[in-house]
Design a protein around this motif. Structure first.
Motif, PDB file in Angstrom:
ATOM      1  N   ILE A 195       2.885  24.657   3.018  1.00 21.15           N
ATOM      2  CA  ILE A 195       2.914  24.309   1.632  1.00 21.15           C
ATOM      3  C   ILE A 195       3.456  23.179   1.395  1.00 21.15           C
ATOM      4  O   ILE A 195       2.794  22.085   0.865  1.00 21.15           O
ATOM      5  N   ASN A 196       4.350  23.528   1.176  1.00 22.35           N
ATOM      6  CA  ASN A 196       5.782  22.330   0.930  1.00 22.35           C
ATOM      7  C   ASN A 196       4.827  20.774   1.004  1.00 22.35           C
ATOM      8  O   ASN A 196       5.831  19.892   0.993  1.00 22.35           O
ATOM      9  N   ASN A 197       5.441  20.890   2.895  1.00 24.37           N
ATOM     10  CA  ASN A 197       4.885  20.249   3.179  1.00 24.37           C
ATOM     11  C   ASN A 197       3.186  19.391   2.132  1.00 24.37           C
ATOM     12  O   ASN A 197       3.355  17.792   2.427  1.00 24.37           O
ATOM     13  N   GLU A 198       2.327  19.644   2.921  1.00 30.56           N
ATOM     14  CA  GLU A 198       0.990  19.070   1.837  1.00 30.56           C
ATOM     15  C   GLU A 198       1.443  18.992   0.457  1.00 30.56           C
ATOM     16  O   GLU A 198       1.379  17.488   0.183  1.00 30.56           O
ATOM     17  N   LEU A 199       2.480  19.528   0.094  1.00 31.07           N
ATOM     18  CA  LEU A 199       2.462  19.125  -1.489  1.00 31.07           C
ATOM     19  C   LEU A 199       3.414  17.626  -1.756  1.00 31.07           C
ATOM     20  O   LEU A 199       3.382  16.958  -2.309  1.00 31.07           O
ATOM     21  N   GLU A 200       4.339  17.567  -0.501  1.00 35.31           N
ATOM     22  CA  GLU A 200       5.426  16.484  -0.451  1.00 35.31           C
ATOM     23  C   GLU A 200       4.383  15.091  -0.429  1.00 35.31           C
ATOM     24  O   GLU A 200       4.209  14.113  -0.555  1.00 35.31           O
ATOM     25  N   HIS A 201       3.386  15.232   0.844  1.00 34.18           N
ATOM     26  CA  HIS A 201       2.309  14.606   1.031  1.00 34.18           C
ATOM     27  C   HIS A 201       1.560  13.804  -0.324  1.00 34.18           C
ATOM     28  O   HIS A 201       1.505  12.681  -0.239  1.00 34.18           O
ATOM     29  N   MET A 202       1.176  14.893  -0.730  1.00 35.96           N
ATOM     30  CA  MET A 202       0.316  14.868  -1.458  1.00 35.96           C
ATOM     31  C   MET A 202       1.028  14.352  -3.054  1.00 35.96           C
ATOM     32  O   MET A 202       0.697  12.654  -3.739  1.00 35.96           O
ATOM     33  N   GLY A 203       2.234  14.254  -3.556  1.00 36.86           N
ATOM     34  CA  GLY A 203       2.822  13.554  -3.768  1.00 36.86           C
ATOM     35  C   GLY A 203       3.228  12.358  -3.921  1.00 36.86           C
ATOM     36  O   GLY A 203       3.205  10.942  -4.154  1.00 36.86           O
ATOM     37  N   ASP A 204       3.502  11.809  -2.616  1.00 35.72           N
ATOM     38  CA  ASP A 204       3.190  10.370  -1.440  1.00 35.72           C
ATOM     39  C   ASP A 204       1.792   9.721  -2.400  1.00 35.72           C
ATOM     40  O   ASP A 204       2.085   8.506  -2.525  1.00 35.72           O
ATOM     41  N   THR A 205       1.066  10.613  -2.139  1.00 33.45           N
ATOM     42  CA  THR A 205      -0.775   9.906  -2.521  1.00 33.45           C
ATOM     43  C   THR A 205      -0.994   9.586  -3.419  1.00 33.45           C
ATOM     44  O   THR A 205      -1.269   7.922  -4.316  1.00 33.45           O
ATOM     45  N   ALA A 206      -0.127  10.212  -5.058  1.00 31.86           N
ATOM     46  CA  ALA A 206      -0.214  10.081  -5.811  1.00 31.86           C
ATOM     47  C   ALA A 206       0.542   8.928  -6.242  1.00 31.86           C
ATOM     48  O   ALA A 206       0.024   8.087  -7.206  1.00 31.86           O
ATOM     49  N   LYS A 207       1.620   8.705  -5.345  1.00 28.90           N
ATOM     50  CA  LYS A 207       2.681   7.433  -6.029  1.00 28.90           C
ATOM     51  C   LYS A 207       2.269   6.338  -5.612  1.00 28.90           C
ATOM     52  O   LYS A 207       2.086   5.196  -6.148  1.00 28.90           O
ATOM     53  N   ASN A 208       1.475   6.108  -3.726  1.00 29.40           N
ATOM     54  CA  ASN A 208       0.471   5.542  -3.645  1.00 29.40           C
ATOM     55  C   ASN A 208      -0.761   4.283  -4.167  1.00 29.40           C
ATOM     56  O   ASN A 208      -0.803   3.623  -4.525  1.00 29.40           O
ATOM     57  N   ILE A 209      -1.224   5.911  -5.145  1.00 28.17           N
ATOM     58  CA  ILE A 209      -2.123   5.052  -6.408  1.00 28.17           C
ATOM     59  C   ILE A 209      -1.832   4.810  -7.612  1.00 28.17           C
ATOM     60  O   ILE A 209      -2.306   3.605  -7.962  1.00 28.17           O
ATOM     61  N   ALA A 210      -0.432   5.232  -7.500  1.00 27.54           N
ATOM     62  CA  ALA A 210       0.380   4.987  -8.945  1.00 27.54           C
ATOM     63  C   ALA A 210       0.484   2.624  -8.482  1.00 27.54           C
ATOM     64  O   ALA A 210       0.669   1.660  -9.352  1.00 27.54           O
ATOM     65  N   LYS A 211       1.104   3.047  -6.980  1.00 25.03           N
ATOM     66  CA  LYS A 211       1.306   1.606  -6.628  1.00 25.03           C
ATOM     67  C   LYS A 211       0.165   0.152  -6.306  1.00 25.03           C
ATOM     68  O   LYS A 211       0.647  -1.219  -6.793  1.00 25.03           O
ATOM     69  N   ARG A 212      -1.409   1.191  -6.961  1.00 18.66           N
ATOM     70  CA  ARG A 212      -2.081   0.423  -6.874  1.00 18.66           C
ATOM     71  C   ARG A 212      -2.563  -0.537  -7.921  1.00 18.66           C
ATOM     72  O   ARG A 212      -3.202  -1.810  -8.209  1.00 18.66           O
ATOM     73  N   ILE A 213      -1.573  -0.153  -8.762  1.00 12.99           N
ATOM     74  CA  ILE A 213      -2.512  -0.035 -10.629  1.00 12.99           C
ATOM     75  C   ILE A 213      -1.985  -1.742 -10.432  1.00 12.99           C
ATOM     76  O   ILE A 213      -2.757  -2.656 -11.424  1.00 12.99           O
ATOM     77  N   ALA A 214      -0.516  -1.983 -10.716  1.00  8.04           N
ATOM     78  CA  ALA A 214      -0.325  -3.541 -10.806  1.00  8.04           C
ATOM     79  C   ALA A 214      -1.203  -4.308 -10.232  1.00  8.04           C
ATOM     80  O   ALA A 214      -1.553  -5.298 -10.684  1.00  8.04           O
ATOM     81  N   PHE A 215      -2.239  -4.514  -9.079  1.00  8.97           N
ATOM     82  CA  PHE A 215      -2.373  -5.574  -8.366  1.00  8.97           C
ATOM     83  C   PHE A 215      -4.072  -4.677  -8.856  1.00  8.97           C
ATOM     84  O   PHE A 215      -4.267  -6.244  -8.740  1.00  8.97           O
ATOM     85  N   ILE A 216      -4.329  -3.671  -9.271  1.00  5.74           N
ATOM     86  CA  ILE A 216      -6.257  -4.215  -9.935  1.00  5.74           C
ATOM     87  C   ILE A 216      -5.247  -4.836 -11.238  1.00  5.74           C
ATOM     88  O   ILE A 216      -6.344  -5.594 -11.627  1.00  5.74           O
ATOM     89  N   LYS A 217      -4.556  -4.332 -11.605  1.00  2.00           N
ATOM     90  CA  LYS A 217      -4.371  -5.200 -13.013  1.00  2.00           C
ATOM     91  C   LYS A 217      -4.246  -6.730 -13.611  1.00  2.00           C
ATOM     92  O   LYS A 217      -4.844  -7.236 -14.019  1.00  2.00           O
ATOM     93  N   ALA A 218      -3.766  -7.298 -12.102  1.00  2.38           N
ATOM     94  CA  ALA A 218      -3.451  -9.007 -11.797  1.00  2.38           C
ATOM     95  C   ALA A 218      -5.081  -9.306 -11.496  1.00  2.38           C
ATOM     96  O   ALA A 218      -4.723 -10.658 -11.884  1.00  2.38           O
ATOM     97  N   GLU A 219      -5.921  -8.473 -10.895  1.00  6.13           N
ATOM     98  CA  GLU A 219      -7.132  -9.094 -10.408  1.00  6.13           C
ATOM     99  C   GLU A 219      -7.649  -9.114 -11.252  1.00  6.13           C
ATOM    100  O   GLU A 219      -8.047  -8.362 -12.967  1.00  6.13           O
ATOM    101  N   PRO A 220      -8.976  -9.743 -11.233  1.00  8.08           N
ATOM    102  CA  PRO A 220      -9.810  -9.766 -12.480  1.00  8.08           C
ATOM    103  C   PRO A 220     -10.742  -8.835 -12.514  1.00  8.08           C
ATOM    104  O   PRO A 220     -11.258  -8.453 -11.830  1.00  8.08           O
ATOM    105  N   PRO A 221     -11.633  -8.245 -13.817  1.00  6.11           N
ATOM    106  CA  PRO A 221     -11.627  -7.082 -14.266  1.00  6.11           C
ATOM    107  C   PRO A 221     -12.966  -7.003 -13.322  1.00  6.11           C
ATOM    108  O   PRO A 221     -13.837  -7.892 -13.340  1.00  6.11           O
ATOM    109  N   CYS A 222     -13.504  -5.550 -12.467  1.00  4.54           N
ATOM    110  CA  CYS A 222     -14.358  -5.951 -11.946  1.00  4.54           C
ATOM    111  C   CYS A 222     -15.329  -3.901 -12.455  1.00  4.54           C
ATOM    112  O   CYS A 222     -14.644  -3.390 -12.706  1.00  4.54           O
TER     113      CYS A 222
END
Lengths: 275, 233
Positions: free
Chosen positions: B86-113
């Motif tokens: 579970i420890n390992n799964e949680l760490e992957h989950m943390g990475d996934t949350a981080k990946n979502i966060a990293k998308r935000i700047a890209f989405i914001k920079a593009e015209p809304p859809c």
């Protein structure tokens, strides 16, 4: 209460029957509703179990649970305890071990015993191993030499003692003495080897030697070992029986008992929650 | 015997709960940052993942210490192995949350859809799965765990639907493609997160019943059912 006892008994029989596909020929020792009393005290209660041929069975449980009592019944050691009596059946290869006409000396030739503390005779190493063989008859010297050498080799002691066979066995270390006792038991070519906490008086290195030896002897001998060392039971045995207050609570493959015991009491005992 | 083991197992449990709370909190913040398109909050999520990574290593070391020093068996062994996984799964989950966060700047920079999936619904389902899988662990509740595994199919189908929507929307308005692709990655991350919740739930089933539910949930569920009905008898 009676129903509960009956249910428990049925479960034990089921445990035995559910063990890997085996026929009765695969069982060397079989107990059916076997009980042992010391006077009025019932030390072993209606045990149903079958020990598999050529396999190692560990018997575990807290002190006073009846495990050593049960083990000692297999070669009738308890006959020496005043007031000890049994009910039910304890069979070896279809022979009732408590039949009144059973030759107990012959039984003890077939069922060797190794005790908690090494108990070599105050004789030479050679004579210790040859002792049981000589009791049976007087084989030619060359044959006796062969038996002594083979037994010492099988117990992993030969290389350490081959140059001092005539020296006193009491000069050996504790671990060597215990392996000598095993060699002595093997010399009379038993079918079953009983071990009552054989490593509890030994250091870790000697313990490892005995455990390796048990692994080497399994297959050829049916071994039952009483141990308080849970890790030892897990390491050396194919099957494990857990006794508690005289009752055989659970019996099954060691790999299953130590990863997923079916009975909560077994789980609590092996995980150290009591005992 | 074994009061040391009991103490170490209790500490391990507390350590895992702390990590789980941190991952749950970071996932919530990541999804909030996505909804509000807040890059400041997204940055906080990325930073917080460093602590999650460190906690994961510490928990793993603690598990290895217990295995080496106490050589646990039966339910204790299954517990430590489950925590390790579970420890390992949680760490992957943390990475996934981080990946979502990293998308935000890209989405914001593009015209809304138009967002190609129901963000609110998919995120709350995934968060519910995360909470349920952790509850299943703390309460050793295999029914709850089976429920989590079943919910995974719904999130999978939401992700597939998102893919179809992205294809259609790109065909209709190709200029929205960069934003849409980023949303598709977010949807994929949520789907991945649901998979990790399912893994946690399967780990709980193993810990409780010693049954490996991976790849065959129905068989495991019926085994558990018959085991529990036997216990009732």
């Amino acid at each position: 209460m009676t129903t509960l006892v009956q249910e428990r008994k049925n479960k034990h029989i089921q445990n035995v029957q559910n063990s890997p596909v085996m026929t009765s020929a695969d069982y060397v020792i079989t107990a059916r509703d076997f009980s042992v009393y010391y006077g009025e005290y019932k030390a072993v209660k209606d045990v149903n179990i079958a020990l598999n041929r050529g396999k190692v069975t560990s018997i575990i449980g807290p002190s006073g649970c009846g495990k050593s009592t049960f083990l000692r019944c297999i070669n009738r050691m308890n006959d020496l305890v005043p007031g000890c009596r049994t009910t039910g059946k304890l069979m070896m290869e279809g022979i009732d071990l408590y039949h009144k006409r059973l030759d107990v000396v012959e039984l003890r030739r077939k069922v060797g015993m190794v005790f908690q503390r090494p108990n070599p005779f105050p004789k030479s190493i050679y004579d210790n191993v040859a002792y049981g063989v000589r009791l049976k008859g007087r084989p030619p010297q060359t044959q006796l030499d062969g038996i002594v050498e083979t037994s010492l080799r099988r117990s992993g002691l030969w290389d350490e003692v081959k140059d001092r066979l005539k020296s006193s066995a009491l000069g050996l270390s504790g671990g060597q003495q215990q392996r000598l006792c095993i060699a002595r038991a093997l010399a009379i070519n038993p079918e079953v080897l009983l071990m009552d906490e054989p490593c509890s008086a030994l250091d870790p290195k000697s313990t490892a030697r005995i455990e390796d030896l048990i692994a080497e002897l399994s297959g050829e001998y049916t071994i039952a070992i009483v141990t308080h060392n849970m890790q030892q039971a897990a390491r050396v045995s194919d099957y494990t029986a857990f006794f508690y207050e005289g009752v055989l609570v659970e019996f099954g493959e060691t790999s299953k008992i130590f990863t997923n015991p079916k009975n909560e009491k077994t789980n609590d005992y092996i995980t150290g929650r009591f005992g | 015997m074994n009061s040391h083991l009991r103490k170490d197992i209790e500490n391990l449990k507390i350590r895992l709960f702390r990590l789980a709370a941190a991952v749950e909190e970071n996932t919530r913040r990541s999804l909030k940052a996505l909804r509000t398109l807040s890059t400041a909050l997204a940055d906080e999520v990325v930073k917080a993942d460093i602590d999650i990574d460190r906690a994961e290593i510490e928990t793993e070391e603690e598990c290895l210490k217990i295995l080496a020093l106490h050589q646990p068996v039966a339910s204790d062994l299954r517990f430590v192995i489950t925590v390790l996984k579970i420890n390992n799964e949680l760490e992957h989950m943390g990475d996934t949350a981080k990946n979502i966060a990293k998308r935000i700047a890209f989405i914001k920079a593009e015209p809304p859809c138009k967002i190609p999936f129901n963000l609110e619904q998919m995120s709350s389902r995934t968060l519910f799965m995360l909470k349920s899988s952790l509850d299943a662990f703390s309460m050793q509740d295999s029914k709850l765990a089976i429920g989590v595994c079943r919910d995974d199919e719904i999130v999978d189908s939401e992700n597939r639907e998102c893919y179809s929507n992205v294809r259609r929307q790109i065909a209709e308005s190709p200029e929205s493609a960069p934003s849409l692709i980023n949303y598709l990655l977010v949807s994929k991350s949520l789907e991945r997160m649901a998979d990790l919740c399912t893994n946690i739930a399967e780990d709980v089933i193993y810990m409780r019943h010693s049954i490996i539910a991976r790849h065959n949930l129905d068989k495991a569920a019926s085994q558990i059912e018959s085991e529990e009905s036997n216990d009732r008898v």
